[in-house]
Motif scaffolding. Structure first.
Motif, mmCIF file in Angstrom:
data_model
loop_
_atom_site.group_PDB
_atom_site.id
_atom_site.type_symbol
_atom_site.label_atom_id
_atom_site.label_comp_id
_atom_site.label_asym_id
_atom_site.label_seq_id
_atom_site.Cartn_x
_atom_site.Cartn_y
_atom_site.Cartn_z
ATOM 1 N N VAL A 1 15.016 -15.248 0.334
ATOM 2 C CA VAL A 1 13.838 -15.352 1.214
ATOM 3 C C VAL A 1 12.605 -14.747 0.550
ATOM 4 C CG1 VAL A 1 12.861 -14.564 3.407
ATOM 5 C CG2 VAL A 1 15.190 -15.449 3.336
ATOM 6 N N ALA A 2 12.751 -13.567 -0.034
ATOM 7 C CA ALA A 2 11.607 -12.931 -0.688
ATOM 8 C C ALA A 2 11.166 -13.712 -1.918
ATOM 9 C CB ALA A 2 11.944 -11.499 -1.068
ATOM 10 N N GLY A 3 12.108 -14.287 -2.650
ATOM 11 C CA GLY A 3 11.765 -15.085 -3.827
ATOM 12 C C GLY A 3 11.017 -16.358 -3.470
ATOM 13 N N ILE A 4 11.439 -17.016 -2.402
ATOM 14 C CA ILE A 4 10.747 -18.235 -1.964
ATOM 15 C C ILE A 4 9.345 -17.894 -1.464
ATOM 16 C CG2 ILE A 4 10.757 -20.035 -0.188
ATOM 17 C CD1 ILE A 4 13.824 -20.119 -0.560
ATOM 18 N N SER B 1 -6.874 -5.161 -1.428
ATOM 19 C CA SER B 1 -6.534 -6.573 -1.251
ATOM 20 C C SER B 1 -5.218 -6.722 -0.490
ATOM 21 C CB SER B 1 -6.411 -7.239 -2.625
ATOM 22 O OG SER B 1 -5.896 -8.531 -2.507
ATOM 23 N N THR B 2 -5.200 -7.596 0.500
ATOM 24 C CA THR B 2 -3.960 -7.832 1.250
ATOM 25 C C THR B 2 -2.946 -8.623 0.434
ATOM 26 O OG1 THR B 2 -4.907 -9.815 2.254
ATOM 27 C CG2 THR B 2 -5.123 -7.761 3.477
ATOM 28 N N GLU B 3 -3.408 -9.488 -0.458
ATOM 29 C CA GLU B 3 -2.475 -10.250 -1.301
ATOM 30 C C GLU B 3 -1.716 -9.329 -2.252
ATOM 31 O OE1 GLU B 3 -1.512 -13.472 -1.325
ATOM 32 O OE2 GLU B 3 -2.600 -13.525 0.581
ATOM 33 N N SER C 1 3.385 -7.048 -3.686
ATOM 34 C CA SER C 1 4.122 -5.825 -4.014
ATOM 35 C C SER C 1 5.317 -5.636 -3.083
ATOM 36 C CB SER C 1 3.206 -4.609 -3.932
ATOM 37 O OG SER C 1 2.180 -4.697 -4.874
ATOM 38 N N THR C 2 5.121 -5.914 -1.814
ATOM 39 C CA THR C 2 6.213 -5.804 -0.847
ATOM 40 C C THR C 2 7.308 -6.820 -1.141
ATOM 41 O OG1 THR C 2 4.647 -5.056 0.824
ATOM 42 C CG2 THR C 2 6.774 -5.854 1.610
ATOM 43 N N LEU C 3 6.919 -8.047 -1.480
ATOM 44 C CA LEU C 3 7.912 -9.069 -1.797
ATOM 45 C C LEU C 3 8.679 -8.723 -3.068
ATOM 46 C CD1 LEU C 3 5.933 -12.297 -0.871
ATOM 47 C CD2 LEU C 3 7.902 -11.339 0.318
ATOM 48 N N LEU C 4 8.009 -8.190 -4.079
ATOM 49 C CA LEU C 4 8.707 -7.768 -5.289
ATOM 50 C C LEU C 4 9.670 -6.620 -5.006
ATOM 51 C CD1 LEU C 4 5.921 -7.960 -8.003
ATOM 52 C CD2 LEU C 4 8.033 -9.268 -7.921
#
Length: 73
Positions: A10-13, A34-36, A41-44
């Motif tokens: 899920v995080a990778g997609i 920046s929110t992106e 960072s959270t997804l990584l």
């Protein structure tokens, strides 16, 4: 292990679907605002957490399934 695979998937997609436009290098204060940046960072971090949830039980299973021969290489 299935939870780790699910978190990685899920995080990778989500991470693959994140588009960041090419820009000039940003200052640290601008980057941290920046929110992106925080999303990526959270997804990584979630990919890393999922990797730990996947690999640690796998290594434990391999050690438990191995024969009990100590002192031999």
């Amino acid at each position: 292990m299935p939870v780790g695979v699910l978190v990685i998937g899920v995080a990778g997609i989500e991470l693959a679907g994140t588009a960041v436009p090419a820009q000039a290098p940003l200052a640290l204060v601008t980057l941290l605002g920046s929110t992106e940046f925080w999303r990526m960072s959270t997804l990584l971090a979630l990919v890393g957490l999922g990797g730990g949830l996947y690999s640690v039980p796998l290594y434990t299973l391999m050690q438990l399934a191995s024969p009990r021969r100590t002192g031999r290489v």
